[in-house]
Design an enzyme around this catalytic site. Structure first.
Site, PDB file in Angstrom:
ATOM      1  N   GLY A 294       0.992  -1.235  -0.130  1.00  0.00           N
ATOM      2  CA  GLY A 294      -0.020   0.062   0.056  1.00  0.00           C
ATOM      3  C   GLY A 294       0.908   1.218   0.100  1.00  0.00           C
ATOM      4  O   GLY A 294       0.351   2.392  -0.089  1.00  0.00           O
TER       5      GLY A 294
ATOM      6  N   THR B 181       8.266  -6.031  -5.038  1.00  0.00           N
ATOM      7  CA  THR B 181       9.599  -6.214  -4.795  1.00  0.00           C
ATOM      8  C   THR B 181      10.296  -7.112  -5.848  1.00  0.00           C
ATOM      9  O   THR B 181      11.542  -7.169  -6.327  1.00  0.00           O
ATOM     10  CB  THR B 181       9.847  -6.944  -3.691  1.00  0.00           C
ATOM     11  OG1 THR B 181       9.422  -5.765  -2.395  1.00  0.00           O
ATOM     12  CG2 THR B 181      11.251  -7.530  -2.952  1.00  0.00           C
TER      13      THR B 181
ATOM     14  N   ASP C  71     -10.099  -7.013   0.595  1.00  0.00           N
ATOM     15  CA  ASP C  71      -8.964  -7.947   0.764  1.00  0.00           C
ATOM     16  C   ASP C  71      -9.458  -8.395   2.350  1.00  0.00           C
ATOM     17  O   ASP C  71      -8.849  -7.588   3.370  1.00  0.00           O
ATOM     18  CB  ASP C  71      -7.673  -7.190   0.758  1.00  0.00           C
ATOM     19  CG  ASP C  71      -6.417  -8.198   1.323  1.00  0.00           C
ATOM     20  OD1 ASP C  71      -6.775  -9.258   1.246  1.00  0.00           O
ATOM     21  OD2 ASP C  71      -5.154  -7.643   1.220  1.00  0.00           O
TER      22      ASP C  71
END
Lengths: 509, 509
Positions: free
Chosen positions: B173, B208, B261
């Site tokens: 986020g 990542t 989520d």
């Protein structure tokens, strides 16, 4: 927001209803869209919104796979170049999330959701999210009213030039419920208009449309429904052939795999259909009892209140009839068998008590609501016994392209037959709705019109060893076999004293 | 239950993951199945379960359309005859309904649902129903624990022969969060094992895995992850290339279009990945603040408690780090820019305060949890400043097939450049996470590795007219254009005194 790219059309020869495009993974990344995202597809002056799928090993870079649906929408051919642009998720997805979070939706939000369902802007997962949210978080009456109106306004409607329009609806769940075949002509014979749109079976053995189709064409458009109703007084048509409340069909498609029917959806679904045909009076039949959709009187009464209140808001006078749904109505289950039982009753002016009492009871309520009779049941019964109901039914059949002179015994019933006999002496303690339906479906109903089940013994009736309990009819031998297997494995009619189930090491006597 | 029929195979040249068959409408009715129902498809000794679609005008009676997926599964060719049998809905659909009705699920029920998700037995609508039910009705800790264990056990796991295995996870986020590139080599340099599986961007500018991929191969299987970790101490691999917790990928696929989520899913998703690699200690980074996934400290603390409790149940020692997520971490956003910023910091032993403090803070927690250091932050900082982190990072890059001698300034950044300058004098009052991400994505991130945004002025920094606020980098001119348009329409960096938005007849100064 973002720019798009040009793609060469590759035809995907699959006809699906949703508008989808298939992109190469690399191209999808290039324009920044993921599976399920939406794109705008443009060609010439035309454009449409579609959702993105990824084709692995099928679609090259620079190509877009288009299903027939999208190609027809844009009038594009294989090899043409179309533009593809990322397109934001419709606002209605946010409104669905709002409902998921338990908030009340505004009128505009509900209208937008229903419009987006109708114009294919929402995916199955999004429609499922809407239905599940309504199931879990429910809706208040304002929301249900708006949803009903939105469902009416996003589809076709009928305005009649003359007469008082009435309707009836059974919320389902009880097998053998062929009552509309007797109610509609009785009501039409009284001078009222009753343009009945009915459904086909989804999980049942025969929908009213399947049953009527044994005798007449039910694939009628709204113009035909209007014309026949104004001329003859009544019609029994398949709602799916019209564009009345089209959102409902799509909602039902996602309810089915989840086996849920949220109350807001049930109320809106029924009432939108009544509202769209301009009915001013309607009876809602709520079959109640073990194995029916509504198990207890308490739930039935609550649901009745909801129907009446929603009717009040829509300007529709509603009476609910809570009926016994703990076993099948009449004795016949399956399209041809049900058509036969209803026509036979009209020919003879009599019939199975549960069938006759229920049909005339509901017809009677409509006659009283509209002021046609002080004692509606008696008036309906007179129409029925005098042959006026049969006469009107023959007019309807003729208007719908069937043979008006058909006799009940002309109706072809499956010629593969098996009788299930009792090996016990006692009284019938249960006729299991769900098992009866499973056997009729295993025998081929509703697809094979002649397939189904005839119930010889209903609750309370006395049985001796060797008495027939039910007869299974099928058009095909292999389907008869599977129906027999099922009937022996899961006996649908229980006689006191029977062993209910057998376990390897456990007996219940 | 019912018998089936034989069908001639027609190949549908579309590769989709789900196992589906396309039947003619008439045949579907014949065997009594509807769209979304399941059938068993048999060929030779093989069989699989598939869901039913209806092909209009494509599939003849007696034909079945099979997607490549099903044909490969059964090793069947076009023209072969397969058997198709109605197959009951899996019991897990009933369990999903049970959760929808607000009941607690048993361990067996949850395991069955997760297994059915993994083996493609549930449709998207059914998985969506599960996720939505968890969102609306939530789960207790027993259920979350069972779900996490089921997710671990239905996928690959790694058991290391030596060493103490630790891990870190950011719940996401906040843009620019390239901290793993600095934490993993620091931890590996301390002698601990840290086999980090990371994700690619779904809605962010760079995951990542996307960032690490600028310098090395991240598509590693579990065997390679194990081997490299045991040899070098650390690895940064893309989790999607493994079969670790595969249920999670499918759940995320239905969460994405709904933008939800649910907490049970978030907890299970994170912890299943830690559990599957056998981690004994892990730090969970919870970026908190306006525009982050977690907006307030209160919610962050609650979530932290949940992670710690779930860890306790799984035998996993968890510390949560609530970090500031109200603006990007460091100054670079986008794969190459982030790799550059992280490598530059390691080369120089210094860097942007927010990046360095956060990375070393989290590395320090792991060093303290494992007893490697009494003051973890200081110890981590020493490893970093001494060049040991850089040295270990180069070893990791080499082990993952990259160039160990790469310099930060070798990393190719997009050569289409635009500077957004301030026209105001003042201090930066906000850097909007979501707007920064949208601009970086419009510029081409994460697909175009060189695309992204460099932020010159962060919160509190003083700005004069003409000062650069941010620089946009793109690999493609048209993407730069769309990023510029977006940056001008929705300024991501707000300077006190700016007009925040302009309306035709309304101004807010």
């Amino acid at each position: 927001m973002s720019s798009g790219m040009k793609f060469r059309v590759k035809k995907i020869p699959v006809k699906i209803e949703r508008l989808s495009v298939i992109l190469n993974q690399g191209d999808a990344e290039e324009i920044g869209v993921l599976v399920g995202d939406r794109v705008r597809v443009t060609f010439g002056g035309k454009s449409c919104t579609a959702d993105v799928q990824i084709g692995t090993g099928l679609i090259e870079r620079g190509e877009v796979g288009l299903y027939s649906s999208v190609m027809e929408e844009l009038m594009v051919d294989e090899g043409d170049e179309v533009g593809i642009y990322p397109f934001p998720r419709p606002a209605s997805v946010d409104y669905i999330r709002k409902k998921m979070d338990g908030h009340k939706l505004s009128k505009d939000e509900i209208y937008q959701i229903i419009e987006d369902i109708v114009n294919n802007s929402l995916t199955d997962v999004e429609i499922a999210a809407f239905v599940i949210s309504n199931y879990v978080k429910t809706m208040d009456f304002d929301e249900i009213e708006w949803m009903t109106k939105a469902m009416i306004e996003t589809g076709e409607t009928i305005t009649f030039e003359r007469g008082i329009v009435v309707d009836k609806h059974s919320i389902g769940g009880v097998p053998g419920n062929k009552i509309s075949l007797m109610i509609v002509p009785t009501i039409a014979a009284s001078g009222l208009l009753i343009p009945k749109t009915a459904s086909r079976a989804i999980t049942s053995a025969s929908g009213t449309a399947d049953t009527m189709e044994v005798l007449a064409n039910v694939n009628l458009g709204v113009e035909e429904i209007k014309e026949i109703t104004e001329r003859v007084g009544g019609v029994i048509a398949w709602g799916g052939a019209t564009y009345i409340a089209p959102a409902d069909d799509k909602i039902i498609q996602v309810e089915y795999p989840l086996s849920i029917d949220p109350k807001p959806q049930l109320l809106a679904s029924v009432m939108a259909k009544k509202g769209a045909i301009g009915a001013k009076y309607a009876v809602i039949d709520i079959p109640t009892g073990e194995g029916a959709k509504v198990p207890t009187m308490e739930i039935a009464r609550e649901l009745s209140n909801d129907f009446v209140e929603l009717g009040r808001r829509l300007g529709l006078n509603i009476t609910c009839a809570i009926t016994y749904g703990g076993q099948p109505v009449g004795r016949a289950v399956g399209p041809a068998l049900e058509a036969w039982e209803a026509l036979k009753a009209m020919e003879e002016g009599k019939g199975s008590t549960s069938l006759l009492e229920k049909s005339m009871g509901i017809a009677g309520i409509l006659l009283e609501m509209t002021g046609k009779a002080a004692n509606g049941y008696e008036a309906a019964r007179r129409l029925f016994e005098s042959g006026k109901t049969l006469e009107k039914f023959r007019e309807m059949v003729e208007a719908q392209g069937g043979d008006p002179n058909v006799k009940s015994d002309d109706i072809p019933i499956g010629d593969k037959v098996y009788h299930v006999e009792s090996t016990y002496e006692g009284a019938v303690v249960n006729v299991d709705n769900k098992r009866i339906v499973r056997i009729a479906r295993a025998a081929g109903a509703p697809k094979d019109k002649g397939a189904g089940v005839y119930i010889h013994k209903k609750k309370g009736e006395v049985v001796k060893p060797g008495d027939k309990l039910l007869t299974i009819y099928a058009d095909k031998e292999w389907k008869l076999t599977q129906a027999i297997e099922l009937a022996l494995k899961e006996p649908p009619i229980l006689v006191s004293g029977m062993i209910l189930e057998k376990y390897p090491s456990y007996r219940m006597i």
